[in-house]
Enzyme design. Sequence first.
Site, PDB file in Angstrom:
ATOM      1  N   TRP A 130     -14.140  -2.257  -5.031  1.00  0.00           N
ATOM      2  CA  TRP A 130     -13.102  -2.404  -3.757  1.00  0.00           C
ATOM      3  C   TRP A 130     -13.908  -2.433  -2.679  1.00  0.00           C
ATOM      4  CZ3 TRP A 130     -10.288   1.837  -1.014  1.00  0.00           C
ATOM      5  CH2 TRP A 130      -9.291   1.329  -0.138  1.00  0.00           C
ATOM      6  N   ASP A 211     -11.101   6.648  -9.419  1.00  0.00           N
ATOM      7  CA  ASP A 211     -10.100   5.917  -8.516  1.00  0.00           C
ATOM      8  C   ASP A 211      -9.177   5.315  -9.429  1.00  0.00           C
ATOM      9  OD1 ASP A 211      -8.744   4.755  -6.833  1.00  0.00           O
ATOM     10  OD2 ASP A 211     -10.238   3.640  -5.517  1.00  0.00           O
ATOM     11  N   LYS A 246       1.126   1.681  -5.738  1.00  0.00           N
ATOM     12  CA  LYS A 246       1.610   0.402  -6.441  1.00  0.00           C
ATOM     13  C   LYS A 246       2.762   0.985  -7.556  1.00  0.00           C
ATOM     14  CE  LYS A 246      -2.480  -0.536  -4.472  1.00  0.00           C
ATOM     15  NZ  LYS A 246      -2.842  -1.345  -3.559  1.00  0.00           N
TER      16      LYS A 246
HETATM   17  C1  LMR Z   1      -6.431  -3.963  -2.363  1.00  0.00           C
HETATM   18  O1  LMR Z   1      -7.306  -3.963  -3.101  1.00  0.00           O
HETATM   19  O2  LMR Z   1      -5.749  -5.354  -1.860  1.00  0.00           O
HETATM   20  C2  LMR Z   1      -5.344  -3.079  -2.090  1.00  0.00           C
HETATM   21  O3  LMR Z   1      -5.768  -1.679  -2.675  1.00  0.00           O
HETATM   22  C3  LMR Z   1      -4.848  -3.000  -0.566  1.00  0.00           C
HETATM   23  C4  LMR Z   1      -5.931  -2.252   0.333  1.00  0.00           C
HETATM   24  O4  LMR Z   1      -5.700  -1.336   0.887  1.00  0.00           O
HETATM   25  O5  LMR Z   1      -7.099  -3.026   0.327  1.00  0.00           O
END
Ligand code: LMR
Length: 397
Positions: A130, A211, A246
Amino acid sequence: MFQHIESYAGDPILGLNDAFQKDPRPNKANLSIGIYFDDAGRIPVLDCVRQAEQQLVDEGGAKSYLPMEGMAACRKAVQELLFGAGHEAVTSGRIATLQTVGSSGGLKVGGDFIKRWLPDAQVYVSDPTWDNHRAMFEGCGLTVNTYPYYDPATGGVKFGAMLEAIQKLPRGSIVLLHACCHNPTGVDLSPAQWEQLVPVLKAGGLLPYLDLAYQGYGDGIEEDAFAVRALASAGLSFFIANSFSKSMSLYGERAGALSVVCQDAAEAELVLGQLRATVRRNYSSPPLHPGAVVARVLNDPALRASWEADVAAMRERILAMRKSLHAVLSAKLPGRNFDYFLSQRGMFSYTGLTPEQVDRLREDHAVYLVRSGRMCVAGLSTRNVEAVASAMAAVLA
Ligand code: LMR
């Protein structure tokens, strides 16, 4: 005073979501941000949440501050959800849990704690991860590195390379792992692979940081806690940030938690104390409303059953969309293998589209994906899946 300030390039995920809102094209599809939309394209308000909120309004409680660590009933319910009510780590009191401002708040508080108490530890994240993981840990003053994870050749995990790299990490390193529904790839470790990884983490003296933002979206609420329980049962110390954004569709409420699994209850008490201090320095205390909603949904048997049914329905709708996308794409481009859409889990899939192909999808077809090629499958519906698959086939051809 401010002439030296550099302009902010924007966030790759949130910026795209803003651009989508402004796009006037009626047939647009938002597959960018990790949000679950129902088949009508709406963000659902779960019935259990509506009922919990109604009860709270009817009770008319005061809006006092929560303690720095959050609401006790929420923290206890979170521990039982993650580890299982009877788990020795829970019953022995060796987990320090805080209710946090989303799991992002948990990640940040954990990052600040690491910087203060384990200042020499470097963080290792999967390649890719992420986008905000790196930004967040670097923002805490930590050095962030990667370990091999996704294999574009197979659409799976480079498990051998991952294990080898993790084996070589300096003792005390922080290893960030996605407990389920890997963001951005949708590629998860199997239970057997977790069972191979856990002893490697333990032998290497490493500190895992899990996570868990998508619990219930992979194989089930219990199943998706496999990694958490495997690490706890093996006696490792570790961090886990989990989210209800979510799973309870509570995005803007910022409902999450941070748990730190310690060796014993006395250690957990010390860790909790310093986490409370970290919270006080960051945002003082978490918000009341999401803590109360989460506590009520998890602790009330009827609301809990309703929530579990809703999570199952959301998971199954995503799986159905994966199948539809796979079927249309396979029919349109029979020479290509799209099986990864079926094996990947959770909200996301790595499509293999290049940034240029993603740009064409957005510009020519009003289909929004993150430029890495990550697709939020939870933005597909019976109304748009055919059109999205056709647009993808057009840019892939
Ligand atoms: C995402 O990866 O799209 C979600 O977890 C929202 C975010 O805050 O990035």
